[in-house]
Enzyme design. Structure first.
Site, PDB file in Angstrom:
ATOM      1  N   ASP A 252       0.749  -1.281   0.062  1.00 41.74           N
ATOM      2  CA  ASP A 252      -0.082   0.019   0.039  1.00 41.74           C
ATOM      3  C   ASP A 252       0.780   1.186  -0.125  1.00 41.74           C
ATOM      4  O   ASP A 252       2.041   1.117   0.134  1.00 41.74           O
ATOM      5  CB  ASP A 252      -0.771   0.237   1.233  1.00 41.74           C
ATOM      6  CG  ASP A 252      -1.915  -0.824   1.207  1.00 41.74           C
ATOM      7  OD1 ASP A 252      -2.019  -1.830   0.492  1.00 41.74           O
ATOM      8  OD2 ASP A 252      -2.937  -0.859   2.030  1.00 41.74           O
ATOM      9  N   ASP A 253       0.305   2.391  -0.472  1.00 42.71           N
ATOM     10  CA  ASP A 253       0.768   3.737  -0.079  1.00 42.71           C
ATOM     11  C   ASP A 253       1.773   4.218  -1.134  1.00 42.71           C
ATOM     12  O   ASP A 253       2.245   5.388  -1.057  1.00 42.71           O
ATOM     13  CB  ASP A 253       1.495   3.946   1.302  1.00 42.71           C
ATOM     14  CG  ASP A 253       0.121   3.773   2.110  1.00 42.71           C
ATOM     15  OD1 ASP A 253      -1.101   3.786   2.146  1.00 42.71           O
ATOM     16  OD2 ASP A 253       0.253   3.732   3.288  1.00 42.71           O
ATOM     17  N   HIS A 302      -5.923   3.017  -4.229  1.00 41.02           N
ATOM     18  CA  HIS A 302      -5.861   3.280  -2.969  1.00 41.02           C
ATOM     19  C   HIS A 302      -6.240   4.797  -2.523  1.00 41.02           C
ATOM     20  O   HIS A 302      -5.514   5.472  -1.996  1.00 41.02           O
ATOM     21  CB  HIS A 302      -4.626   2.789  -2.396  1.00 41.02           C
ATOM     22  CG  HIS A 302      -4.309   2.688  -0.757  1.00 41.02           C
ATOM     23  ND1 HIS A 302      -5.253   2.334   0.053  1.00 41.02           N
ATOM     24  CD2 HIS A 302      -3.340   3.358   0.083  1.00 41.02           C
ATOM     25  CE1 HIS A 302      -4.828   2.409   1.209  1.00 41.02           C
ATOM     26  NE2 HIS A 302      -3.869   2.996   1.356  1.00 41.02           N
ATOM     27  N   HIS A 306      -5.089   9.804  -0.272  1.00 45.03           N
ATOM     28  CA  HIS A 306      -5.131   9.176   1.072  1.00 45.03           C
ATOM     29  C   HIS A 306      -5.770   9.812   2.081  1.00 45.03           C
ATOM     30  O   HIS A 306      -5.339   9.762   3.246  1.00 45.03           O
ATOM     31  CB  HIS A 306      -3.535   8.910   1.500  1.00 45.03           C
ATOM     32  CG  HIS A 306      -3.499   7.644   2.419  1.00 45.03           C
ATOM     33  ND1 HIS A 306      -3.831   7.549   3.689  1.00 45.03           N
ATOM     34  CD2 HIS A 306      -3.278   6.254   1.717  1.00 45.03           C
ATOM     35  CE1 HIS A 306      -3.631   6.167   4.061  1.00 45.03           C
ATOM     36  NE2 HIS A 306      -3.230   5.492   3.019  1.00 45.03           N
ATOM     37  N   HIS A 393       3.874  -2.367   2.936  1.00 50.53           N
ATOM     38  CA  HIS A 393       3.933  -0.728   2.348  1.00 50.53           C
ATOM     39  C   HIS A 393       5.494  -0.635   1.509  1.00 50.53           C
ATOM     40  O   HIS A 393       6.386  -0.996   2.167  1.00 50.53           O
ATOM     41  CB  HIS A 393       3.928   0.112   3.429  1.00 50.53           C
ATOM     42  CG  HIS A 393       2.493   0.093   4.278  1.00 50.53           C
ATOM     43  ND1 HIS A 393       2.503  -0.757   5.112  1.00 50.53           N
ATOM     44  CD2 HIS A 393       1.467   0.716   4.052  1.00 50.53           C
ATOM     45  CE1 HIS A 393       1.204  -0.494   5.522  1.00 50.53           C
ATOM     46  NE2 HIS A 393       0.547   0.286   4.957  1.00 50.53           N
TER      47      HIS A 393
HETATM   48 ZN    ZN Z   1      -2.652   3.543   3.009  1.00 53.87          ZN
END
Ligand code: ZN
Length: 436
Positions: A252-253, A302, A306, A393
């Site tokens: 993620d991210d 995603h 954010h 991540h």
């Molecule tokens: Zn995230």
């Protein structure tokens, strides 16, 4: 001491320096570098997407600004005690960067704070129009080749502002504020958007007011048409046996400056993963993302910057999802199938407002919190079961280092690595086998 003993270390240092420079510029051919700082603590969450440009003086200004905003946020939330996890305060900072001409960059940072501490969401936008050659800010009148009729702009902008909020600002205050040194604007292909921050207004207005001013051919936006790059997807040649255990690695991210190396690790081990991308980094990391797809990895959505999706209005929520889908389609010709909601927070409203499938996880490595690589490896490899979805991540160096050990360990345990779509296929196949 002989001279050689001085020269050799200097030479080595030089090589290291060049190495760092190459790594730094590898991300993009753009004059800036994007990073995000995403935190999920017990009393607040934050997502700060910031840029570092090739202009040192500008970086100092931008850093100072981020520090002021974060200090303000931390100062405010100290007042909140024992918040429930669901009631945590949220800080979100997002950027835009446009190259208008080689000597004109237009940058903005939007700050958003919300949660129990804030009676109303705190919003502001700050802009810089920068000349990287002189390392100075550019004022409005320096942007145009022809002189502009600023007084007619003034009337127009004031009228629009009044129409939006009649009691927000008096004419005298407006005249003092809106001069040729006014700097809160973004340049688009059709004109300029001037932004008026709520802190300029009376207490009863909490939104940023944008006013669009059309400009004819006076602004020379750099030609944005990029050559279309074709993506050749090398379909993963790993044949998956549905009767053998599978796991899905997810990140993620990202992307970040570590993503490219993560792709190399995956490739070396002949495995694929799924990356849940934050939309505001797609442009800056196009090449890395293209490579990721080409290598057979899957990309998911995603959100755009954010923000805590389940807290947004339906309109904002849809915008966060759609903007990222559009960017992926436009820049990468790729359509994600899955959405991973931010901060793992999923509501019926999110489900109702997207056609994307929701992809959560079953194993959290907590690599965003745990700094010890051994512990991250342990969390990702101990008691792992068939069909598990592992959350990592790709914005931390430690995650990249842990990955080098996680893959062989899981392989040794007999796991096959699948993407989210492949996992779904395997589950379907298994269902079919069962019913036959
Ligand atoms: Zn995230």
């Amino acid at each position: 001491m002989s001279k050689r003993w001085i020269i050799i270390p200097i030479f080595l240092l030089f090589i290291v320096l060049i190495g760092c420079l190459v790594l730094e510029t590898k991300q993009t051919n753009k004059p800036y570098f994007v990073e995000s700082d995403i935190k999920d603590t017990s009393n607040y969450v934050q997502s700060i997407t910031s840029i570092t440009t090739t202009s040192k003086k500008l970086n100092d200004l931008l850093e100072k600004h981020i520090k002021e905003q974060t200090d303000f946020f931390y100062e405010q939330i100290k007042k909140t005690e024992h918040p429930l996890l669901i009631d945590r305060d949220e800080l979100n900072i997002d950027y835009t960067f446009e190259i208008i001409q080689p000597d004109t960059w237009n940058i903005s940072y939007t700050t958003f704070m919300t949660g129990p501490t804030f009676t109303y969401p705190y919003k502001r936008i700050d802009c810089w129009t920068w000349n990287p050659k002189t390392e100075k800010e550019k004022s409005l009148d320096e942007l145009f080749t022809d002189s502009i009729d600023f007084s007619s702009w003034k009337n127009y902008v004031f009228g629009k502002l009044k129409a939006e909020c009649s009691s927000c600002i008096s004419e005298d205050d407006f005249n003092e504020l809106f001069t040729e040194n006014f700097k809160t604007f973004r340049i688009t292909e059709a004109g300029i958007i001037f932004y008026f921050n709520p802190f300029l207004f009376n207490d009863d207005y909490y939104d940023i007011i944008p006013v669009f001013q059309k400009v004819d051919n006076k602004l020379l936006l750099s030609n944005k048409n990029q050559e279309e790059q074709e993506i050749k997807i090398i379909k993963s040649h790993n044949i998956i046996d549905p009767n053998q255990p599978v796991i899905a690695l997810t990140f993620d991210d990202g992307p970040s400056k570590y993503t490219e190396e993560i792709l190399e690790i995956l490739k070396k081990n002949q495995v694929n993963a799924t990356f849940f991308i934050v939309g505001n980094k797609i442009d800056a990391y196009q090449d890395v993302l293209r490579k990721s797809i080409e290598n057979g990895n899957e990309l998911g959505n995603h959100s755009y910057n954010h923000q805590w999706l389940s807290r947004l209005s339906t309109k904002e929520l849809i915008n966060q999802i759609d903007k990222t889908q559009q960017m992926m389609e436009e820049k990468l010709h790729y359509t994600p199938r899955y959405l991973r909601p931010t901060y793992g927070s999923i509501t019926n409203r999110i489900r109702k407002n997207t056609n994307l499938e929701i992809a959560l996880w079953t194993v959290d490595t907590k690599d965003w919190k745990i700094h010890n690589i051994n512990r991250i490896v342990e969390r990702a490899t101990r008691n792992i079961e068939d069909g598990d979805i592992i959350l990592m991540h790709d914005i931390f160096e430690r995650s990249k280092e842990a990955l080098k050990r996680i893959i062989p360990k899981l392989k040794k345990q007999g796991f096959q690595f699948v993407t989210m779509s492949e996992l779904e296929e395997v589950n379907l196949l298994r269902e079919l086998q069962k019913s036959n």
